[in-house]
Write a protein that holds these residues in place. Structure first.
Motif, PDB file in Angstrom:
ATOM      1  N   VAL A 270       0.831  -1.203   0.000  1.00 22.17           N
ATOM      2  CA  VAL A 270       0.000   0.000   0.000  1.00 22.17           C
ATOM      3  C   VAL A 270       0.869   1.258   0.000  1.00 22.17           C
ATOM      4  O   VAL A 270       0.526   2.275  -0.614  1.00 22.17           O
ATOM      5  CB  VAL A 270      -0.991  -0.015   1.192  1.00 22.17           C
ATOM      6  N   ILE A 271       2.036   1.193   0.645  1.00 22.16           N
ATOM      7  CA  ILE A 271       2.932   2.357   0.657  1.00 22.16           C
ATOM      8  C   ILE A 271       3.705   2.458  -0.655  1.00 22.16           C
ATOM      9  O   ILE A 271       3.838   3.544  -1.235  1.00 22.16           O
ATOM     10  CB  ILE A 271       3.888   2.297   1.860  1.00 22.16           C
ATOM     11  N   TYR A 272       4.203   1.314  -1.155  1.00 16.35           N
ATOM     12  CA  TYR A 272       4.909   1.344  -2.441  1.00 16.35           C
ATOM     13  C   TYR A 272       3.972   1.780  -3.573  1.00 16.35           C
ATOM     14  O   TYR A 272       4.393   2.463  -4.511  1.00 16.35           O
ATOM     15  CB  TYR A 272       5.533  -0.012  -2.743  1.00 16.35           C
ATOM     16  N   ASP A 273       2.719   1.419  -3.474  1.00 15.82           N
ATOM     17  CA  ASP A 273       1.755   1.868  -4.499  1.00 15.82           C
ATOM     18  C   ASP A 273       1.632   3.388  -4.483  1.00 15.82           C
ATOM     19  O   ASP A 273       1.544   4.033  -5.542  1.00 15.82           O
ATOM     20  CB  ASP A 273       0.387   1.238  -4.261  1.00 15.82           C
ATOM     21  N   ALA A 274       1.623   3.978  -3.293  1.00 16.53           N
ATOM     22  CA  ALA A 274       1.545   5.439  -3.201  1.00 16.53           C
ATOM     23  C   ALA A 274       2.768   6.089  -3.838  1.00 16.53           C
ATOM     24  O   ALA A 274       2.673   7.157  -4.459  1.00 16.53           O
ATOM     25  CB  ALA A 274       1.407   5.869  -1.746  1.00 16.53           C
ATOM     26  N   ILE A 275       3.919   5.444  -3.714  1.00 15.05           N
ATOM     27  CA  ILE A 275       5.147   5.950  -4.329  1.00 15.05           C
ATOM     28  C   ILE A 275       5.088   5.777  -5.848  1.00 15.05           C
ATOM     29  O   ILE A 275       5.301   6.721  -6.618  1.00 15.05           O
ATOM     30  CB  ILE A 275       6.379   5.215  -3.748  1.00 15.05           C
ATOM     31  N   ASP A 276       4.773   4.553  -6.293  1.00 10.01           N
ATOM     32  CA  ASP A 276       4.840   4.224  -7.721  1.00 10.01           C
ATOM     33  C   ASP A 276       3.772   4.942  -8.543  1.00 10.01           C
ATOM     34  O   ASP A 276       3.974   5.190  -9.740  1.00 10.01           O
ATOM     35  CB  ASP A 276       4.715   2.714  -7.910  1.00 10.01           C
ATOM     36  N   GLN A 277       2.657   5.252  -7.926  1.00 15.51           N
ATOM     37  CA  GLN A 277       1.567   5.900  -8.643  1.00 15.51           C
ATOM     38  C   GLN A 277       1.595   7.424  -8.523  1.00 15.51           C
ATOM     39  O   GLN A 277       0.658   8.108  -8.940  1.00 15.51           O
ATOM     40  CB  GLN A 277       0.229   5.351  -8.131  1.00 15.51           C
ATOM     41  N   SER A 278       2.704   7.954  -7.981  1.00 15.98           N
ATOM     42  CA  SER A 278       2.791   9.399  -7.744  1.00 15.98           C
ATOM     43  C   SER A 278       3.398  10.159  -8.919  1.00 15.98           C
ATOM     44  O   SER A 278       3.546  11.378  -8.842  1.00 15.98           O
ATOM     45  CB  SER A 278       3.633   9.667  -6.492  1.00 15.98           C
ATOM     46  N   HIS A 279       3.763   9.433  -9.984  1.00 15.16           N
ATOM     47  CA  HIS A 279       4.377  10.070 -11.157  1.00 15.16           C
ATOM     48  C   HIS A 279       5.624  10.868 -10.760  1.00 15.16           C
ATOM     49  O   HIS A 279       5.807  12.024 -11.163  1.00 15.16           O
ATOM     50  CB  HIS A 279       3.368  10.972 -11.883  1.00 15.16           C
ATOM     51  N   ASP A 280       6.464  10.216  -9.940  1.00 19.11           N
ATOM     52  CA  ASP A 280       7.763  10.752  -9.512  1.00 19.11           C
ATOM     53  C   ASP A 280       7.665  11.913  -8.518  1.00 19.11           C
ATOM     54  O   ASP A 280       8.665  12.587  -8.245  1.00 19.11           O
ATOM     55  CB  ASP A 280       8.618  11.180 -10.712  1.00 19.11           C
ATOM     56  N   PHE A 281       6.484  12.150  -7.965  1.00 14.10           N
ATOM     57  CA  PHE A 281       6.402  13.101  -6.851  1.00 14.10           C
ATOM     58  C   PHE A 281       7.166  12.522  -5.663  1.00 14.10           C
ATOM     59  O   PHE A 281       7.935  13.224  -4.993  1.00 14.10           O
ATOM     60  CB  PHE A 281       4.945  13.364  -6.488  1.00 14.10           C
ATOM     61  N   TYR A 282       6.961  11.227  -5.410  1.00 19.84           N
ATOM     62  CA  TYR A 282       7.768  10.470  -4.455  1.00 19.84           C
ATOM     63  C   TYR A 282       8.743   9.601  -5.235  1.00 19.84           C
ATOM     64  O   TYR A 282       8.384   9.017  -6.262  1.00 19.84           O
ATOM     65  CB  TYR A 282       6.892   9.582  -3.576  1.00 19.84           C
ATOM     66  N   ASN A 283       9.961   9.516  -4.738  1.00 19.17           N
ATOM     67  CA  ASN A 283      10.987   8.696  -5.387  1.00 19.17           C
ATOM     68  C   ASN A 283      11.470   7.624  -4.429  1.00 19.17           C
ATOM     69  O   ASN A 283      12.034   7.946  -3.376  1.00 19.17           O
ATOM     70  CB  ASN A 283      12.164   9.579  -5.818  1.00 19.17           C
ATOM     71  N   GLY A 284      11.221   6.360  -4.776  1.00 24.17           N
ATOM     72  CA  GLY A 284      11.716   5.278  -3.943  1.00 24.17           C
ATOM     73  C   GLY A 284      13.223   5.222  -3.991  1.00 24.17           C
ATOM     74  O   GLY A 284      13.824   5.383  -5.058  1.00 24.17           O
ATOM     75  N   TYR A 285      13.855   5.032  -2.827  1.00 19.98           N
ATOM     76  CA  TYR A 285      15.323   4.971  -2.804  1.00 19.98           C
ATOM     77  C   TYR A 285      15.818   3.648  -3.358  1.00 19.98           C
ATOM     78  O   TYR A 285      16.705   3.607  -4.213  1.00 19.98           O
ATOM     79  CB  TYR A 285      15.863   5.176  -1.384  1.00 19.98           C
ATOM     80  N   ALA A 286      15.256   2.547  -2.898  1.00 21.03           N
ATOM     81  CA  ALA A 286      15.698   1.225  -3.360  1.00 21.03           C
ATOM     82  C   ALA A 286      15.093   0.904  -4.721  1.00 21.03           C
ATOM     83  O   ALA A 286      13.957   1.299  -5.015  1.00 21.03           O
ATOM     84  CB  ALA A 286      15.297   0.154  -2.346  1.00 21.03           C
ATOM     85  N   THR A 287      15.841   0.208  -5.552  1.00 22.38           N
ATOM     86  CA  THR A 287      15.300  -0.222  -6.835  1.00 22.38           C
ATOM     87  C   THR A 287      14.212  -1.266  -6.581  1.00 22.38           C
ATOM     88  O   THR A 287      14.266  -2.019  -5.598  1.00 22.38           O
ATOM     89  CB  THR A 287      16.392  -0.822  -7.728  1.00 22.38           C
ATOM     90  N   PRO A 288      13.193  -1.333  -7.437  1.00 18.10           N
ATOM     91  CA  PRO A 288      12.044  -2.210  -7.170  1.00 18.10           C
ATOM     92  C   PRO A 288      12.407  -3.668  -6.905  1.00 18.10           C
ATOM     93  O   PRO A 288      11.754  -4.321  -6.086  1.00 18.10           O
ATOM     94  CB  PRO A 288      11.196  -2.061  -8.439  1.00 18.10           C
ATOM     95  N   ASP A 289      13.443  -4.194  -7.556  1.00 14.96           N
ATOM     96  CA  ASP A 289      13.791  -5.599  -7.367  1.00 14.96           C
ATOM     97  C   ASP A 289      14.492  -5.869  -6.041  1.00 14.96           C
ATOM     98  O   ASP A 289      14.688  -7.025  -5.657  1.00 14.96           O
ATOM     99  CB  ASP A 289      14.676  -6.096  -8.521  1.00 14.96           C
ATOM    100  N   SER A 290      14.857  -4.808  -5.338  1.00 12.98           N
ATOM    101  CA  SER A 290      15.583  -4.967  -4.069  1.00 12.98           C
ATOM    102  C   SER A 290      14.811  -4.430  -2.870  1.00 12.98           C
ATOM    103  O   SER A 290      15.336  -4.375  -1.760  1.00 12.98           O
ATOM    104  CB  SER A 290      16.935  -4.246  -4.152  1.00 12.98           C
ATOM    105  N   ARG A 291      13.574  -4.028  -3.080  1.00 16.09           N
ATOM    106  CA  ARG A 291      12.803  -3.369  -2.026  1.00 16.09           C
ATOM    107  C   ARG A 291      12.558  -4.251  -0.801  1.00 16.09           C
ATOM    108  O   ARG A 291      12.301  -5.450  -0.911  1.00 16.09           O
ATOM    109  CB  ARG A 291      11.458  -2.914  -2.578  1.00 16.09           C
ATOM    110  N   SER A 292      12.571  -3.588   0.341  1.00 16.06           N
ATOM    111  CA  SER A 292      12.324  -4.252   1.615  1.00 16.06           C
ATOM    112  C   SER A 292      10.851  -4.178   1.993  1.00 16.06           C
ATOM    113  O   SER A 292      10.184  -3.164   1.761  1.00 16.06           O
ATOM    114  CB  SER A 292      13.157  -3.570   2.702  1.00 16.06           C
ATOM    115  N   ASN A 293      10.357  -5.236   2.609  1.00 20.22           N
ATOM    116  CA  ASN A 293       9.018  -5.233   3.191  1.00 20.22           C
ATOM    117  C   ASN A 293       9.031  -4.774   4.652  1.00 20.22           C
ATOM    118  O   ASN A 293       7.984  -4.746   5.294  1.00 20.22           O
ATOM    119  CB  ASN A 293       8.391  -6.621   3.111  1.00 20.22           C
ATOM    120  N   MET A 294      10.214  -4.425   5.137  1.00 20.03           N
ATOM    121  CA  MET A 294      10.345  -3.965   6.516  1.00 20.03           C
ATOM    122  C   MET A 294      10.584  -2.465   6.606  1.00 20.03           C
ATOM    123  O   MET A 294      10.118  -1.805   7.540  1.00 20.03           O
ATOM    124  CB  MET A 294      11.509  -4.691   7.211  1.00 20.03           C
ATOM    125  N   ASN A 295      11.332  -1.908   5.658  1.00 18.88           N
ATOM    126  CA  ASN A 295      11.699  -0.492   5.693  1.00 18.88           C
ATOM    127  C   ASN A 295      11.481   0.109   4.314  1.00 18.88           C
ATOM    128  O   ASN A 295      12.199  -0.222   3.364  1.00 18.88           O
ATOM    129  CB  ASN A 295      13.156  -0.313   6.103  1.00 18.88           C
TER     130      ASN A 295
END
Length: 359
Positions: A270-295
């Motif tokens: 639910v949080i990654y969706d908010a990042i990915d659907q923001s059209h780069d307003f939010y930028n995830g630090y980790a690349t999608p294939d390495s993302r953590s479910n904890m942080n």
């Protein structure tokens, strides 16, 4: 207003656990004492001690080939104990570097014995996990990994993918969050203050053939000594282990480690969706294939906007989101006890904040 917390650790404990601890605060099971006031050699505490070990065994399916220890000093002490106990003459410890904590473990090993970093993700600023292509050598004392990287928000996706005769893992920030095969590991260690309980106790799962006596290792730092004394060589952190046992009981009653994995995947999504659907307003630090479910780590386009995000999130009762100084931005730590509702509230706030400040 209900407060929501996303601290990296110490972090949220299950509310049911805190309620039980509150009820037993000055009268543990009719004894008239807090469990901290009981002798660690007495039956009341020894029962808790053994329950915690047995629950660890059951939840993680720990085979009889491995022992379970409860030690002090946090994961940082394990950075030293591991090379002190497990680097014999003529052997070299091998480390995979995926973040600050693996770097610290490696640096400590360098002070103690022969050690080498064989794979590193530093060139990517630890945004992505490196290719795991290390081939074991006869010269290896062990191979050390860090399963989840709290600062950068990366996590090895499959803990059963590694193959080494003596594989060692720091699982401080994701133990009990997903199933894996313990028998693939020589030693696993985890500071409790993320998924197991409060700070003050560190769980160590060690293969029994690694419990070698050595006159070169002080008794208090010897895995063999602690194993022989059933983690009671010195006075244990009684209250931390008491709470750890309650947390493990909560995991059992909640459906076990498999259910924790399902919940954690849903919370993270639910949080990654908010990042990915923001059209780069939010930028995830980790690349999608390495993302953590904890942080979950992310940034915004400017420091001013990030400061406003923190200000308004706290005004909305959401705390603990400030990222580590080495990365900046934000970090939502969503360990086992963080409820889905907290993650939903954060995602809703993120969408509303974007609507307010996005172009």
């Amino acid at each position: 207003m209900t407060r929501i917390y996303f601290q990296a650790g110490p972090t949220t404990l299950p509310k049911e656990v805190m309620q039980q601890a509150k009820e037993e605060w000055d009268d543990f099971q009719g004894t008239g004492l807090n469990i901290m006031e009981h002798s660690h050699r007495g039956k009341d505490y020894e029962d808790i001690h053994e329950q915690a070990k047995n629950r660890m065994r059951s939840l993680l399916d720990i085979p009889d080939t491995h022992d379970v220890l409860f030690l002090q000093g946090g994961a940082s002490l394990q950075f030293a104990m591991i090379p002190m106990n497990l680097i014999p003459d003529g052997k070299t410890a091998k480390y995979i570097l995926t973040g600050s904590w693996s770097e610290k473990a490696y640096q400590e090993a360098q002070r103690i014995g022969s050690s080498e970093a064989v794979i590193s993700g530093k060139d990517s600023a630890y945004r992505t996990l490196p290719v795991m292509d290390y081939v074991p050598s006869e010269n290896d004392a062990y191979l050390h990994i860090t399963s989840n990287n709290t600062i950068y928000g990366t996590q090895w996706p499959d803990l059963n993918a590694f193959s080494h005769p003596t594989l060692i893992a720091d699982m401080s920030s994701d133990i009990m969050s997903r199933p894996f095969s313990v028998d693939k590991y020589g030693l696993i260690y985890a500071g409790a203050q993320k998924n197991l309980g409060p700070s003050g106790v560190t769980a160590v799962i060690i293969r029994k053939d690694l419990l070698q006596e050595s006159n070169a290792v002080p008794s208090i730092l010897s895995y063999s000594v602690h194993a022989k004394n059933k983690s009671l060589y010195n006075t244990p952190p009684v209250y931390s282990i008491y709470l750890l046992n309650l947390v493990l009981d909560w995991v059992e009653r909640s459906g076990g480690v498999n259910e924790m994995e399902v919940r954690n995947q849903k919370k993270a999504k639910v949080i990654y969706d908010a990042i990915d659907q923001s059209h780069d307003f939010y930028n995830g630090y980790a690349t999608p294939d390495s993302r953590s479910n904890m942080n979950v780590t992310f940034t915004l386009g400017s420091k001013e906007l990030e400061q406003q995000f923190i200000k308004e999130s706290e005004e909305n009762g959401i705390y603990g989101l400030k990222g580590h100084r080495s990365v900046g931005g934000f970090r939502a730590s969503i360990y086992n006890a963080v409820p889905q509702e907290s993650c939903d509230s954060l995602a809703t706030f993120m969408v509303q904040f974007q609507e307010k400040y996005g172009k």
